[in-house]
Design a protein around this motif. Structure first.
Motif, PDB file in Angstrom:
ATOM      1  N   ASP A 191     -46.514   1.806 -38.892  1.00 34.97           N
ATOM      2  CA  ASP A 191     -45.866   1.004 -37.859  1.00 34.97           C
ATOM      3  C   ASP A 191     -44.526   0.480 -38.373  1.00 34.97           C
ATOM      4  O   ASP A 191     -44.437  -0.040 -39.481  1.00 34.97           O
ATOM      5  CB  ASP A 191     -46.775  -0.165 -37.460  1.00 34.97           C
ATOM      6  N   ARG A 192     -43.471   0.614 -37.511  1.00 29.30           N
ATOM      7  CA  ARG A 192     -42.124   0.241 -37.940  1.00 29.30           C
ATOM      8  C   ARG A 192     -42.019  -1.231 -38.337  1.00 29.30           C
ATOM      9  O   ARG A 192     -41.232  -1.602 -39.213  1.00 29.30           O
ATOM     10  CB  ARG A 192     -41.118   0.555 -36.830  1.00 29.30           C
ATOM     11  N   ASN A 193     -42.807  -2.085 -37.707  1.00 31.57           N
ATOM     12  CA  ASN A 193     -42.750  -3.519 -38.041  1.00 31.57           C
ATOM     13  C   ASN A 193     -43.123  -3.767 -39.496  1.00 31.57           C
ATOM     14  O   ASN A 193     -42.541  -4.622 -40.172  1.00 31.57           O
ATOM     15  CB  ASN A 193     -43.672  -4.314 -37.113  1.00 31.57           C
ATOM     16  N   TYR A 194     -44.127  -3.034 -39.964  1.00 30.19           N
ATOM     17  CA  TYR A 194     -44.507  -3.155 -41.375  1.00 30.19           C
ATOM     18  C   TYR A 194     -43.490  -2.434 -42.266  1.00 30.19           C
ATOM     19  O   TYR A 194     -43.155  -2.907 -43.350  1.00 30.19           O
ATOM     20  CB  TYR A 194     -45.907  -2.569 -41.608  1.00 30.19           C
ATOM     21  N   TYR A 195     -43.029  -1.289 -41.806  1.00 33.51           N
ATOM     22  CA  TYR A 195     -42.083  -0.486 -42.580  1.00 33.51           C
ATOM     23  C   TYR A 195     -40.800  -1.258 -42.890  1.00 33.51           C
ATOM     24  O   TYR A 195     -40.240  -1.135 -43.989  1.00 33.51           O
ATOM     25  CB  TYR A 195     -41.742   0.784 -41.790  1.00 33.51           C
ATOM     26  N   ASN A 196     -40.350  -2.087 -41.942  1.00 31.66           N
ATOM     27  CA  ASN A 196     -39.077  -2.797 -42.096  1.00 31.66           C
ATOM     28  C   ASN A 196     -39.174  -4.083 -42.916  1.00 31.66           C
ATOM     29  O   ASN A 196     -38.154  -4.754 -43.120  1.00 31.66           O
ATOM     30  CB  ASN A 196     -38.483  -3.115 -40.717  1.00 31.66           C
ATOM     31  N   LEU A 197     -40.372  -4.471 -43.333  1.00 30.28           N
ATOM     32  CA  LEU A 197     -40.490  -5.657 -44.191  1.00 30.28           C
ATOM     33  C   LEU A 197     -39.748  -5.399 -45.498  1.00 30.28           C
ATOM     34  O   LEU A 197     -40.013  -4.404 -46.188  1.00 30.28           O
ATOM     35  CB  LEU A 197     -41.966  -5.965 -44.476  1.00 30.28           C
ATOM     36  N   TRP A 198     -38.817  -6.269 -45.862  1.00 27.47           N
ATOM     37  CA  TRP A 198     -37.901  -5.988 -46.968  1.00 27.47           C
ATOM     38  C   TRP A 198     -38.618  -5.749 -48.293  1.00 27.47           C
ATOM     39  O   TRP A 198     -38.146  -4.973 -49.134  1.00 27.47           O
ATOM     40  CB  TRP A 198     -36.894  -7.133 -47.112  1.00 27.47           C
ATOM     41  N   TYR A 199     -39.771  -6.399 -48.504  1.00 27.01           N
ATOM     42  CA  TYR A 199     -40.454  -6.257 -49.795  1.00 27.01           C
ATOM     43  C   TYR A 199     -41.326  -5.003 -49.849  1.00 27.01           C
ATOM     44  O   TYR A 199     -41.799  -4.608 -50.912  1.00 27.01           O
ATOM     45  CB  TYR A 199     -41.299  -7.496 -50.119  1.00 27.01           C
ATOM     46  N   PHE A 200     -41.570  -4.347 -48.694  1.00 26.42           N
ATOM     47  CA  PHE A 200     -42.320  -3.098 -48.677  1.00 26.42           C
ATOM     48  C   PHE A 200     -41.436  -1.874 -48.465  1.00 26.42           C
ATOM     49  O   PHE A 200     -41.784  -0.770 -48.873  1.00 26.42           O
ATOM     50  CB  PHE A 200     -43.380  -3.123 -47.575  1.00 26.42           C
ATOM     51  N   LYS A 201     -40.297  -2.077 -47.818  1.00 25.95           N
ATOM     52  CA  LYS A 201     -39.478  -0.946 -47.383  1.00 25.95           C
ATOM     53  C   LYS A 201     -39.064  -0.005 -48.527  1.00 25.95           C
ATOM     54  O   LYS A 201     -39.147   1.226 -48.381  1.00 25.95           O
ATOM     55  CB  LYS A 201     -38.241  -1.450 -46.641  1.00 25.95           C
ATOM     56  N   PRO A 202     -38.612  -0.507 -49.685  1.00 27.80           N
ATOM     57  CA  PRO A 202     -38.255   0.410 -50.783  1.00 27.80           C
ATOM     58  C   PRO A 202     -39.433   1.290 -51.227  1.00 27.80           C
ATOM     59  O   PRO A 202     -39.244   2.465 -51.559  1.00 27.80           O
ATOM     60  CB  PRO A 202     -37.804  -0.526 -51.904  1.00 27.80           C
ATOM     61  N   ILE A 203     -40.632   0.711 -51.211  1.00 24.95           N
ATOM     62  CA  ILE A 203     -41.822   1.475 -51.618  1.00 24.95           C
ATOM     63  C   ILE A 203     -42.124   2.556 -50.587  1.00 24.95           C
ATOM     64  O   ILE A 203     -42.383   3.715 -50.923  1.00 24.95           O
ATOM     65  CB  ILE A 203     -43.034   0.535 -51.785  1.00 24.95           C
ATOM     66  N   PHE A 204     -42.078   2.178 -49.298  1.00 19.89           N
ATOM     67  CA  PHE A 204     -42.352   3.151 -48.245  1.00 19.89           C
ATOM     68  C   PHE A 204     -41.314   4.266 -48.236  1.00 19.89           C
ATOM     69  O   PHE A 204     -41.635   5.434 -47.995  1.00 19.89           O
ATOM     70  CB  PHE A 204     -42.384   2.458 -46.880  1.00 19.89           C
TER      71      PHE A 204
END
Length: 502
Positions: free
Chosen positions: A474-487
């Motif tokens: 889900d894009r909402n989770y994907y765009n979280l700044w602390y997860f985005k680099p990992i994704f």
């Protein structure tokens, strides 16, 4: 692994691998020990490097003929003829020992290596002809382990008898050879027994009568250019060959300088102690090879490659800081474990992805690249010794080279490396049985649709499959700044009810 020894011819083949490695190493050990006793300082490093160079040059010069012979003739036939030639060569070596002809013995190193260069592609190419596809990793682990055990046994046994036969006050290289000449009989005996085992192998393929070797094409490098193009056909095979070449180049330099390092920094010139320390790295390689076989039950665990590369780098970085024989031995043991984790998957990849009809040329090309790199590293050793760079500085140099190799492997195998870490970590807590893996295509696209979602689904899917998985999120989770680099790193695919790919 027990199933391998039920294959017709596999047991005598393993004995051949053992005896061939011992014979090749035995003469080299005698010469290196002689040089260690007779010379010091930069002269010691340079002469040791030259001995190793004489072993490497035939593999470079005979790259094309060795590959041609292995592809044209039955590999068993080449093994038998090469083993018979080894008996004659070792007889000449014994005679040079008895006569005290140090420089003749030096030259015969090149002749013995030429026999090995012709032998090698057939010897290792026979693995794929004997075992099934699913047994390749286990077979390579056994062959790698046996080769290393042979090197260990040769280094220790020849050094023990060398020290027992040699009086303390003998320093002249010619007199040293005349004193230890009985070791020449051991070389002949090993060659004879190897030939007898070769007679127990059975031919599995017919001669390719249409294949012709043209000396003009060999002399003007046409064959070399063509064979190098062949190595580039598969990018994965080519990168595996380069990885192995860099590792063996590093190892060649380490072996060339280690005797001088111990003699200069610890004041030890006992060849049994020096070769015993080097033998610990071989024991580590055996353990590392067996670990690869354990981790690769369902598929080749390529995630071990970057793990082995960083371990090799760190081990080499620590070596010149150590002054205790115990810590040196332990570090060499760890170096060997990481080396085994690095080289066995690469060898398996080369054999798995290479068609049988060109196996000889590719394996000869693999030997060629390894020996070019080893020769290059030996040249650097000689150059550095000439300008006065000490052995400790050379250890730091190869540690940096190994670290660059780790960065390179991480660039291509980061996903597989993380997959391996996930499998390893969750293996402590869960006993996982994978079924239906044969339904997952090796290369074509596959869509996995789960009927439920949990926070551990991603881990178990990664554990079960050798292929990288691109998860939809889900894009909402994907765009979280602390997860985005990992994704982003794992190439996750963001989706949203309000739009397509962003």
């Amino acid at each position: 692994m027990k199933q391998l020894f039920k294959i017709t011819g596999f047991t005598p083949y393993i004995f051949i691998i053992f005896l061939n490695a011992m014979t090749d190493l035995g003469h080299k050990i005698v010469l290196q020990n002689t040089i260690l006793k007779a010379y010091d300082g930069s002269e010691l490093i340079v002469l040791t490097a030259i001995v190793n160079a004489l072993i490497l040059l035939p593999f470079i010069l005979l790259f094309s003929p060795a590959g041609f012979l292995s592809d044209k003739y039955p590999k068993v036939q080449i093994i038998r003829v090469a083993a018979l030639f080894a008996i004659g060569i070792t007889t000449l070596i014994l005679f040079s020992y008895i006569m005290g002809w140090f420089w003749v013995a030096f030259g015969l190193t090149f002749v013995l290596a030429a026999q090995s260069a012709i032998y090698s592609p057939a010897k290792y190419g026979l693995i794929k002809e004997m075992v099934e596809k699913g047994q390749l990793t286990s077979a390579n682990s056994v062959v790698q382990s046996v080769t290393i055990v042979a090197i260990l046994a040769g280094g220790i046994v020849y050094s023990v008898f060398f020290e027992q036969l040699l009086p303390q006050d003998v320093k002249d290289p010619s007199l040293i050879l005349q004193t230890i000449y009985p070791l020449g009989f051991a070389l002949i005996l090993a060659s004879v027994v190897e030939y007898l085992f070769a007679l127990n192998l059975s031919k599995r393929v017919k001669e390719q009568k249409r294949m012709k070797f043209h000396f003009k094409k060999y002399a003007n490098l046409t064959y070399l250019k063509g064979n190098m193009k062949l190595l580039h056909k598969s990018p994965i095979v080519w990168l595996s060959i380069i990885g192995l070449a860099i590792f063996w180049g590093i190892s060649q330099l380490v072996m060339a300088i280690f005797g001088a390092y111990v003699k200069e920094n610890l004041g030890i010139d006992n060849t049994v102690v020096i070769n015993g320390l080097l033998a610990l790295s071989g024991l580590g390689m055996v353990l590392g090879s067996l670990l690869v076989s354990r981790f690769s039950k369902r598929f080749i665990e390529v995630g071990l490659i970057p793990f082995g590369a960083i371990g090799v780098s760190v081990s080499l970085l620590f070596l010149p800081t150590l002054e205790s024989l115990y810590t040196l031995g332990f570090t060499f043991f760890l170096y060997g474990i990481f080396a085994g984790l690095f080289i066995v998957p690469l060898n398996t990849i080369i054999q798995l992805l290479t068609p049988k009809r060109m196996m000889g040329k590719v394996l000869a090309g693999n030997n060629f690249m390894q020996n070019v790199f080893m020769f290059g590293f030996l040249f650097l050793t000689t150059l550095f010794a000439y300008v006065g760079l000490d052995s400790s500085s050379l250890f730091i140099f190869v540690a940096l080279v190994a670290f660059i190799g780790f960065v390179f492997t991480l660039k291509y195998l980061a996903h597989e490396f993380v997959q391996f870490l996930v499998r390893f970590f969750f293996g402590f807590f869960y006993d996982i049985d994978v079924k239906g893996l044969e339904n997952l295509k090796a290369q074509k696209g596959v869509l996995l649709l789960g009927n439920h979602v949990s926070f551990l689904d991603w881990a178990f899917l990664q554990i079960a499959t050798p292929r990288p998985i691109r998860f939809v999120i889900d894009r909402n989770y994907y765009n979280l700044w602390y997860f985005k680099p990992i994704f982003k790193f794992f190439k996750a695919i963001p989706i949203s009810t309000r739009g397509g790919k962003g």
